[in-house]
Structures are given as structure tokens and as C-alpha cells.
Design an enzyme around this catalytic site. Structure first.
Site, short mmCIF file in Angstrom:
data_model
loop_
_atom_site.label_atom_id
_atom_site.label_comp_id
_atom_site.label_asym_id
_atom_site.label_seq_id
_atom_site.Cartn_x
_atom_site.Cartn_y
_atom_site.Cartn_z
N TRP A 188 -12.00 -7.92 7.51
CA TRP A 188 -10.61 -6.91 8.20
C TRP A 188 -11.44 -6.94 9.85
CZ3 TRP A 188 -5.70 -7.39 8.06
CH2 TRP A 188 -4.85 -6.65 8.85
N MET B 128 -10.49 -3.24 -0.73
CA MET B 128 -10.80 -3.11 0.87
C MET B 128 -11.81 -2.10 1.03
SD MET B 128 -6.43 -3.06 2.05
CE MET B 128 -5.73 -2.02 0.11
N THR B 129 -13.25 -2.51 1.23
CA THR B 129 -13.99 -1.42 1.30
C THR B 129 -14.21 -0.98 2.16
OG1 THR B 129 -15.26 -3.16 0.66
CG2 THR B 129 -15.18 -2.39 -0.99
N TYR B 130 -13.37 0.01 3.24
CA TYR B 130 -13.55 0.28 4.74
C TYR B 130 -12.47 1.09 4.96
CZ TYR B 130 -10.79 -4.55 4.68
OH TYR B 130 -9.85 -4.95 4.92
N GLU B 131 -13.17 2.28 6.15
CA GLU B 131 -12.44 3.06 6.34
C GLU B 131 -12.27 4.49 5.97
OE1 GLU B 131 -8.98 2.93 9.19
OE2 GLU B 131 -10.75 2.21 9.77
N GLU C 115 1.05 -1.08 0.22
CA GLU C 115 0.13 -0.13 -0.25
C GLU C 115 0.93 1.34 -0.09
OE1 GLU C 115 -3.36 -0.22 2.83
OE2 GLU C 115 -3.43 -2.49 2.89
N TYR C 116 0.39 2.37 -0.23
CA TYR C 116 0.74 3.81 -0.40
C TYR C 116 2.58 3.58 -1.54
CZ TYR C 116 -2.51 4.91 2.84
OH TYR C 116 -3.36 5.27 4.16
#
Length: 426
Positions: free
Chosen positions: A403, A278-281, A215-216
Site C-alpha cells: 500500500w 493491513m499490517t501498517y499504520e 472497514e469500520y
């Protein structure tokens, strides 16, 4: 399955009478620590199971089916001993099946840290296809930091769950490193070293496959990352290992931002065995208060994702946690993470009533602490989990990914198993 929302004045006893399901069964299924203490707005999953109905005078197959919210065909299927449904008699016993119709079979991934409670792990494994063990951190020389993953791998294999080796560009102190990713992704030699080490661990520890969670990544390293995924697959797939990647939730191919630009949905969708979105946050530790995974926002991600990634490769992320924010929110302030069961326990302690936001399809509540400061808590309950699972079904996805599974949330697994059968690949 029925999802009951607790109303003012209700008790577990009155709810059990309402559905003709024993008080003890409801408490046991939902693993209520204190069955005598319910919160207004709290959800309870009522598993009816196979019930028995004694036919009364004047009743027909049709009228009985209507009474229980079934079709005549569903009632007939549950009673194969009845050769002629039009000829039933008073006193005859009929089986009444659960009213919830399963939506089909899905794949389910769960992320777990090595320090997960083994009791929680064992209770969760029956509901999983894959266990992603988080994580082996990549070092600058292409080696990997060791973790105590053997107990998790062995437990997963015993439960016929496929263990996945997760590699990340996380630093030991926490945080994804763009510089570390660049170091690895721009060196063919380091990539060869890394993948040789990965292959050795996969073989030595009896993993099923690899889950890459970088990531990033700097935008200029986008194609470097694509090439690394190609190289990983060309090396590992002939050895019999799957390769999964985890990608940020994007609205379009052109979305800007360090989190998004190097995650190429189209290429990963072509190459990987699965893609975890990553469908959260949306609501996060240092952000403003809101649902962690608002359904309306997740839907927009899927609208784009299915145009770039085959549906049968997508695992939609579901958060297994919530946040407690102090109000008024100040930029840079930190929310407290809590589990979904813990969120309800907190509501009971502070005397809050749980509300439900229809747009985001998520529960929340407000309360004041001992210092007279106001708080807002967003989390997940049986309703929000059902909404997410039905969204995954609507988009005809391969399944979902949690997660993380570290905090046991009984209602999640009650809802999932009521709606779906879980695919096993080993």
C-alpha cells in the site's frame, strides 16, 4: 545483493571500489537522482551480478568460495564447465554468482489509484502478481461509482498481472462509513444488486477477481459481513473469479474496537482466495510518531493470524511510504506523508543523518526546520524491506501486499527480486 549503509566520508566512488561494482551501475540500479549527494545512514542496494574471477597460483575451489562468501557447491553450480573442481589452474576464469540465495516464489499484490503515473505502473508491474485498483465505492443503492480503471487493467493484462476490482465502503469525501456498510450488509436485496453490478464490471472490464475492503463495520454486523463474503464467493467463484478480502491487523479473535471486531479471521480464512492483512499504520497521520509497520508489532499479528487463516492465503501488508511529524507531538496534530525516496531527499536537504531502530527494524531521523521546530521522520529503506520479506518467508505466507505502489521505490523492487521470484497467475 548487498545492502550498504553509507558511512561518514563515503562517496559513490569509494563504495563502488569497495564492492568492485561500477559507480554508474549502483547509481542506475538505485535510480539516484543526485549520485554525488549521499546521506549518512542511507542504504544502497549493490547488485553484484555474475562476476569473473581469475584463478591465482595456490588458489583452490574452496579458498575462492570462502573469499566470496559462497559454498563450494554454489561455486561449482555456477561453473558447470569445470568437470573436476579439485583441478583448477592459474589463469582459469571462474563465474562468481551473487551471494544472496533466493528464498522461493511468492505472490505480490500492489494497490494503485487510477491516477497513478503510467510510467511508474509499467516499471512496477513486472514485480506483481495482482494489481488491486482502488477503488469502486459502493453507493447506498448497491451501485458503484465509476473510476478510470481501463488503462490500468490493460497495462496489467499486458504484463501478465491479474487486475483485481476493489470495492469499499468509502464516502466520496473520504473516510470509511460504518452506516453505509450496515445499509448494504443488512439488506439481501442491496447485496444482490451490488454483486450483480460487481459481476457485470468484472466481465465487461476483464478483471481477474474481486478485492473486498470494507472497514469500520459495526461489531453487530460481523455475521452480516461474513454472510456477504459467502454470498460474493458463491456468486463469483462459479463464474471463474477469485475473491480476496482485506482485514485489519488483529492480535486475537476477541480484540475490541470498531476497526477490528467485524473482521472475522477464521471465516475469511476459510472462504476467501486470499486475505490481505493491513499490517501498517501503527505510525499514522494523526497518531504519535513511530514506525509505520514496526516488525515486532507485525510479528505479533502474524502469530495470531496463522492460527486462524491458512498460511498460503495470507498476503502481509507492507507500507510504501513514511511520515514526517513535528515535535513535540500534540494529540490531533497531523503528520505529513512522504515517499521513501522523498524521505532520503529531505534528509539530504536538511543535513540529517539517518538512524535505524533495531526493535522496529525501521529507519528514522530528526531535523529542525526553518522555524526552529524539531521533526522526526519514519520511513522504509532496503533494510526494513528485507526484514519484512524475510518475516513473510519465516511465517511461510503466500506473499505480500503493498500500500500503495504510486510512489516508485527502486530499492524495494531490487530487494524483492533478489530474494524472490514472483508468481504469475495469468
Amino acid at each position: 545483493m548487498i545492502i550498504h549503509v553509507v558511512k561518514p566520508g563515503e562517496s559513490l566512488y569509494t563504495i563502488s571500489r569497495l564492492y568492485n561494482v561500477s559507480l554508474d551501475k549502483i547509481a542506475s540500479d538505485n535510480e539516484l537522482a543526485n549520485p554525488s549527494r549521499l546521506v549518512v545512514g542511507q542504504t544502497l542496494v549493490i547488485l553484484e551480478g555474475i562476476r569473473r574471477h581469475t584463478v591465482s597460483t595456490g588458489q583452490s575451489f574452496y579458498s575462492i568460495a570462502i573469499t566470496y562468501g559462497l559454498t563450494v557447491g554454489e561455486l561449482a553450480a555456477a561453473n558447470p564447465q569445470v568437470s573436476n573442481p579439485s583441478l583448477i589452474y592459474p589463469g582459469q576464469i571462474l563465474n562468481i554468482p551473487p551471494r544472496t540465495r533466493k528464498l522461493g516464489t511468492i505472490e505480490v499484490n500492489g494497490y494503485a489509484f487510477p491516477n497513478i503515473s503510467m510510467e511508474v505502473l509499467r516499471k512496477t508491474l513486472p514485480y506483481l502478481t495482482y494489481l488491486s485498483i482502488f477503488s469502486h465505492e459502493v453507493k447506498e443503492d448497491g451501485t458503484l461509482r465509476e473510476i478510470n480503471d481501463t488503462p490500468l487493467i490493460e497495462a496489467a493484462r499486458q504484463a501478465k498481472v491479474a487486475p483485481l476490482l476493489v470495492i469499499t465502503n468509502l464516502l466520496p469525501g473520504g473516510g470509511f462509513s460504518s452506516d453505509l456498510a450496515r445499509t448494504i450488509l443488512t439488506s439481501e436485496q442491496l447485496q444482490d444488486t451490488l454483486l450483480n453490478n460487481v459481476a457485470q464490471i468484472l466481465r465487461a472490464k476483464n478483471y481477474y477477481g474481486l478485492d473486498i475492503d470494507f472497514e469500520y463495520i459495526y461489531p453487530e454486523n460481523r455475521e452480516n459481513y461474513n454472510n456477504f463474503v459467502r454470498k460474493a464467493i458463491s456468486k463469483l467463484r462459479p463464474l471463474g473469479y477469485s475473491v480476496t478480502t482485506a482485514l485489519a491487523p488483529k492480535l486475537s479473535a476477541e480484540q475490541r474496537g470498531l476497526l477490528y471486531e467485524a473482521h472475522d479471521y477464521l471465516v475469511h480464512g476459510q472462504l476467501a482466495s486470499h486475505v490481505i492483512l493491513m499490517t501498517y499504520e501503527w505510525g499514522y497521520t494523526f497518531g504519535p510518531p513511530m514506525a509505520v509497520a514496526p516488525l515486532n508489532a507485525v510479528r505479533r499479528i502474524l502469530d495470531y493470524a496463522v492460527t486462524a487463516i491458512p498460511r498460503d492465503k495470507i498476503l502481509m501488508g507492507i507500507p510504501n511510504y513514511g511520515y514526517d511529524w513535528t515535535l513535540p507531538y500534540q494529540r490531533g496534530s497531523r503528520a505529513v506523508t512522504l515517499g521513501n525516496v522523498g524521505a532520503v531527499d529531505l534528509a539530504a536537504r536538511v543535513g540529517a543523518q539517518i538512524k535505524y531502530d533495531e526493535l522496529s527494524q525501521a529507519p528514522y531521523y530528526n531535523y529542525y526546520d526553518e522555524s526552529e521546530k524539531q521533526h522526526v521522520v519514519w520511513f522504509e529503506d532496503a533494510r526494513s524491506i528485507e526484514a519484512k520479506l524475510r518475516l513473510a518467508k519465516e511465517f511461510r505466507l503466500s506473499g505480500v501486499s503493498y500500500w500503495t505502489i504510486g510512489r516508485y521505490f527502486p530499492q524495494n523492487w531490487l530487494v524483492l527480486s533478489s530474494l524472490h521470484d514472483v508468481r504469475k497467475v495469468i
